[in-house]
Motif scaffolding. Structure first.
Motif, mmCIF file in Angstrom:
data_model
loop_
_atom_site.group_PDB
_atom_site.id
_atom_site.type_symbol
_atom_site.label_atom_id
_atom_site.label_comp_id
_atom_site.label_asym_id
_atom_site.label_seq_id
_atom_site.Cartn_x
_atom_site.Cartn_y
_atom_site.Cartn_z
ATOM 1 N N GLU C 46 -13.935 60.862 41.802
ATOM 2 C CA GLU C 46 -14.626 61.333 42.491
ATOM 3 C C GLU C 46 -14.877 60.708 44.034
ATOM 4 O O GLU C 46 -14.634 61.326 44.560
ATOM 5 C CB GLU C 46 -16.294 61.228 42.331
ATOM 6 N N ASN C 50 -12.371 62.412 46.931
ATOM 7 C CA ASN C 50 -13.921 62.544 48.396
ATOM 8 C C ASN C 50 -12.689 61.556 49.212
ATOM 9 O O ASN C 50 -12.740 61.979 50.762
ATOM 10 C CB ASN C 50 -14.196 61.679 48.366
ATOM 11 N N HIS C 54 -12.042 64.296 52.254
ATOM 12 C CA HIS C 54 -12.745 64.622 53.093
ATOM 13 C C HIS C 54 -12.266 63.490 53.673
ATOM 14 O O HIS C 54 -12.253 64.312 55.119
ATOM 15 C CB HIS C 54 -14.207 64.209 52.870
ATOM 16 N N ARG C 105 -15.571 72.302 45.706
ATOM 17 C CA ARG C 105 -15.571 71.371 45.134
ATOM 18 C C ARG C 105 -17.621 71.556 44.674
ATOM 19 O O ARG C 105 -18.691 72.330 45.393
ATOM 20 C CB ARG C 105 -16.405 70.713 46.302
ATOM 21 N N GLY C 109 -20.197 65.160 42.979
ATOM 22 C CA GLY C 109 -19.214 63.337 43.511
ATOM 23 C C GLY C 109 -20.220 61.915 43.626
ATOM 24 O O GLY C 109 -20.191 61.039 42.584
HETATM 25 MG MG LIG Z 1 -16.638 64.730 45.963
#
Ligand SMILES: [Mg+2]
Ligand SMILES: Nc1ncnc2c1ncn2[C@@H]1O[C@H](COP(=O)(O)OP(=O)(O)O)[C@@H](O)[C@H]1O
Ligand SMILES: Nc1ncnc2c1ncn2[C@@H]1O[C@H](COP(=O)(O)OP(=O)(O)O)[C@@H](O)[C@H]1O
Ligand SMILES: [Mg+2]
Lengths: 146, 77, 146
Positions: C46, C50, C54, C105, C109
């Motif tokens: 996770e 990310n 991201h 998504r 997370g």
């Molecule tokens: Mg995530």
């Protein structure tokens, strides 16, 4: 595409196996044969053990540095320590030479690296440390067989 | 030896060691089988696909089992 | 004894599985249960995903940094990126919140991290990056069973 990883870990012998898995898992992305994988894990063991036992004399304050670069079918490994270094590199590379016969070392570490890898380069400076660079191009057996 | 038996006992709190041994045995057998059918050493992906593992997990299981074996040998020496 | 490793790797999604296994192999030294190991590998996935998706918007010039420290039965994980950072941390931590619904998504997370780990700390600065620190103490079930 190029893919790279850098690793640093405490110089203790229980991390030898961890280093084998880490390098093996990274190299697995290139789909080596199981034999090539064993060869790569073996040279990682030899170089990491050398860093811990010879470079740092098993002092757990030391850190072992490892880099792996993948590009096309080529694996480039770098194993580095900031340990005692090697005074006489020619002597050290001789098969059967070991400076620690009392530990029942075989003196075959560098010879094994030379056998399993395409290129072996060693840079060492007394009291600064040792860097071993190893290169191997995978065989693409599977591609040829298809 | 009692330690090893406890280690491997199936009591619901399965330790990694036990599950790893099973994966490692499957990998070893699959490697032999594929070596015969292909007439060469299989690649990591070939084994991973057959066993529904990731190639990284194949590497881990093989290595972890090698370590367990050496613990085992030390105990029985 | 304390044992530590530091890892850095190219921000590409194929390294997610590598990161899971590397952390798993390191933590395996503490002989966790299968469930604990799965939980730790899941939070690594996770946090690393990310950072890649991201933090770096999947730009492969980015690097993901990972640290693991083992001490007695405690695992301390740190996952860091030098990416875009998080503007509103409270919002980001909400279950189901995602800034990228177009990627399907789940927005779960951070919630997964909070469920599987004992401590979750997030530090983030826009345009500087994000650091997630996760701590988990293993159950010692084996010791209790003896
Ligand atoms: Mg995530
Ligand atoms: N990282 C290192 N730091 C210092 N000395 C080293 C290092 N690696 C190897 N050496 C020296 O080179 C010798 C040969 O290494 P090797 O072929 O691996 O044999 P062995 O480890 O069995 O002694 C060692 O005995 C040691 O003197
Ligand atoms: N490393 C990061 N860098 C920048 N933004 C992040 C990072 N990690 C999480 N975020 C932000 O927090 C939100 C929630 O994250 P998460 O709970 O993992 O859900 P999801 O990844 O499914 O969107 C993300 O949508 C993103 O906006
Ligand atoms: Mg040696």
């Amino acid at each position: 595409m190029k893919n790279k990883m850098e690793l640093a870990f405490t110089a203790v012998s229980q991390n030898e196996s961890f280093a084998r898995v880490t390098v093996g898992a990274f190299v697995a992305q290139l789909d080596p044969t199981m034999d090539e994988l064993t060869e790569i894990k073996t040279v990682v063991s030899e170089a990491v053990t050398n860093a811990i036992i010879h470079g740092y004399n098993e002092d757990a304050n030391g850190k072992v540095y490892l880099e792996v670069e993948l590009e096309e079918d080529t694996v480039r490994l770098m194993i580095r320590d900031k340990g005692v270094g090697i005074h006489n590199l020619d002597e050290a590379r001789q098969p059967l030479y070991t400076s620690k016969p009392e530990l029942e070392r075989s003196g075959m570490g560098f010879t094994i690296m030379e056998n399993f890898m395409d290129e072996v380069a060693i840079h060492s400076e007394p009291m600064v440390g040792t860097t071993v660079t190893l290169v191997k191009t995978l065989s693409k057996q599977r591609a040829l067989a298809n | 030896i009692g330690e090893i038996q406890r280690f491997l006992r199936d009591d619901g709190t399965v330790k990694v060691s036990r599950s790893i041994k099973e994966s490692a045995n499957k990998i070893r057998k699959m490697k032999e089988e594929l070596s015969k059918t292909l007439g060469r050493t299989p690649t990591v992906n070939e084994i991973a696909e057959k066993l529904d593992l990731t190639p990284e997990e194949v590497v881990f299981a093989q290595e972890a089992s090698r370590q367990l074996t050496s613990i085992h040998e030390t105990v029985y020496e």
